[in-house]
Scaffold this active site. Structure first.
Site, short mmCIF file in Angstrom:
data_model
loop_
_atom_site.label_atom_id
_atom_site.label_comp_id
_atom_site.label_asym_id
_atom_site.label_seq_id
_atom_site.Cartn_x
_atom_site.Cartn_y
_atom_site.Cartn_z
N LYS A 27 3.22 2.96 2.82
CA LYS A 27 4.56 2.43 3.09
C LYS A 27 5.62 3.38 2.53
CE LYS A 27 3.29 -1.47 5.01
NZ LYS A 27 1.96 -1.00 5.41
N ASP A 28 6.83 3.29 3.08
CA ASP A 28 7.91 4.18 2.71
C ASP A 28 8.16 4.18 1.21
OD1 ASP A 28 8.35 2.93 5.45
OD2 ASP A 28 9.69 4.66 5.56
N LYS A 29 8.59 5.33 0.70
CA LYS A 29 8.97 5.43 -0.71
C LYS A 29 10.37 4.86 -0.93
CE LYS A 29 9.63 8.70 -4.53
NZ LYS A 29 11.01 8.31 -4.91
N LYS A 58 6.64 -3.14 -4.16
CA LYS A 58 7.08 -1.94 -4.88
C LYS A 58 8.47 -1.53 -4.44
CE LYS A 58 4.90 1.24 -1.60
NZ LYS A 58 6.14 1.83 -1.10
#
Length: 308
Positions: free
Chosen positions: A63-65, A34
Site C-alpha cells: 500500500k502507498d507510503k 499505518k
C-alpha cells in the site's frame, strides 16, 4: 494543476479482502492501519516489536507510503490481540489456517482529497490499470532488473544506495564476505527480494500499457468515415476487456499486437522471458500472470467540494 497527497490524510485506502476469519488456526489475522509508512517498513516494525521473523507476517500487497492505509495481514503463532506503535496499529480480525498472500484481495476502497482541482468529472471510467509509485520507490525496478540479468553485484550496490536496517545487514555481511553478493541478497527478507522482481515486472507492464494505448489512440484517430464515433466505441469496448501480461518465464502472449510490443521492450531491456528463472535464488523465479488493462471503478462519487 490539481494536488493530491499533500498530507497522508489526503489519500486514504482500505483493502477489500476475500479472507474469512475462523475461530481456530495457526495464523492470526489483523487489520494493519499505518500512516506514512510503506507496507514492508510497517511489517518490519511490527516484527521487531513482537520479536518474530518478518517471514512470519503475510500480506496481500503493498500500500502507498504517503497515505493512511488499512490492510489485512497474518501473523503465524501470534499470542497478542492487538498492537499500537507510532503511526501503526493492529486490530484483531480472527484466525485461519493459511497465511495472507498475493490474491487474498478483492480490491481497494479509496477516499482521495484533491486540492486546486478546478473541475472534476463525476463519471470516472476507462482508467488504465497502471502500477503506482509505491511499487517502485528508489531503485526498486533497477534492482529487480539486475537480479533478473544475474548481475548480483550491481543489485547489491543499488540496494546499498538506500539507508535502512536490512541495508546495514548487507554491509555487515559484505565486510565478512566481500564478493558473496548472492549470500548478501539472501540476508534480505524473501518478501522484500520478491518486491524487487515485482517492481521490474511492473515497470515493463506499465511500458507495455503505454505503448498499446498509444497505438490504439493513433489507430482510432485515423478512422475517417461516417461511422467514426461508432468505430471508436467498438475499439474501446474491445480493448477494455484486454489483459496485459506481467511477464515471467511462463508467459504465453497470444495477442500478436501485444506480443510485438513486449518483444520490443524485452529487446531494449536486453532480457528474455527465461531470464525470470533465477537458479541462484530459486524462490525469486517468476512464472508471470495476466492483469486487466483497465480498472473496474465501482461506486465512484464526489463526496463534497470546498474552496480549497
Amino acid at each position: 494543476m490539481y494536488k493530491i497527497k499533500e498530507t497522508p490524510e489526503d489519500f486514504v485506502v482500505k483493502e477489500i479482502t476475500n479472507v474469512k476469519a475462523e475461530e481456530k488456526g495457526s495464523y492470526s489475522y489483523f487489520w494493519l492501519k499505518k500512516r506514512d509508512y510503506t507496507t514492508v517498513k510497517a511489517v518490519e516494525k511490527v516484527a521487531e516489536r513482537l520479536r518474530i521473523p518478518v517471514k512470519n507476517i503475510g500480506f496481500a500487497g503493498s500500500k502507498d507510503k504517503r497515505a493512511v492505509t488499512e490492510q489485512l495481514i497474518s501473523i503465524k503463532n501470534c499470542g497478542v490481540k492487538g498492537l499500537e506503535l507510532k503511526d501503526i496499529k493492529l486490530k484483531y480480525f480472527g484466525k485461519g489456517i493459511n497465511p495472507i498472500s498475493l490474491g487474498d484481495l478483492k480490491g481497494n476502497e479509496f477516499v482521495i482529497t484533491v486540492k486546486d482541482y478546478g473541475k472534476i468529472n463525476d463519471k470516472i471510467r476507462d482508467i488504465p490499470n497502471y502500477f503506482d509509485e509505491q511499487r517502485f520507490s528508489k531503485n526498486n525496478a533497477e534492482v529487480g532488473k539486475a537480479i533478473v540479468k544475474k548481475d548480483f553485484k550491481n543489485a547489491v550496490e543499488l540496494i546499498l544506495e538506500n539507508k535502512g536496517d536490512f541495508e546495514e545487514k548487507l554491509r555487515g555481511y559484505l565486510k565478512q564476505k566481500p564478493t558473496d553478493y548472492i549470500g548478501a541478497l539472501r540476508k534480505i527478507n524473501k518478501k522484500i527480494l520478491k518486491l524487487y522482481i515485482h517492481a521490474y515486472q511492473s515497470y515493463i507492464f506499465n511500458e507495455t500499457v503505454n505503448q498499446y494505448l498509444k497505438i490504439k489512440t493513433i489507430n482510432t484517430e485515423n478512422i475517417i468515415n461516417k461511422e467514426l464515433t461508432i468505430e471508436k466505441d467498438i475499439i474501446k469496448n474491445k480493448i477494455k476487456k484486454k489483459k496485459i501480461p506481467i511477464i515471467g518465464f511462463g508467459s504465453e502472449i497470444k495477442d500478436e499486437e501485444i506480443k510485438k510490443i513486449v518483444d520490443g521492450i524485452l529487446e531494449k531491456e536486453g532480457i528474455n522471458l527465461r531470464d525470470f528463472i533465477i537458479p541462484q535464488i530459486p524462490e525469486l523465479s517468476s512464472e508471470g500472470i495476466d492483469r486487466e488493462l483497465f480498472i473496474d471503478v465501482k461506486d465512484f462519487k464526489i463526496v463534497e467540494k470546498e474552496k480549497d
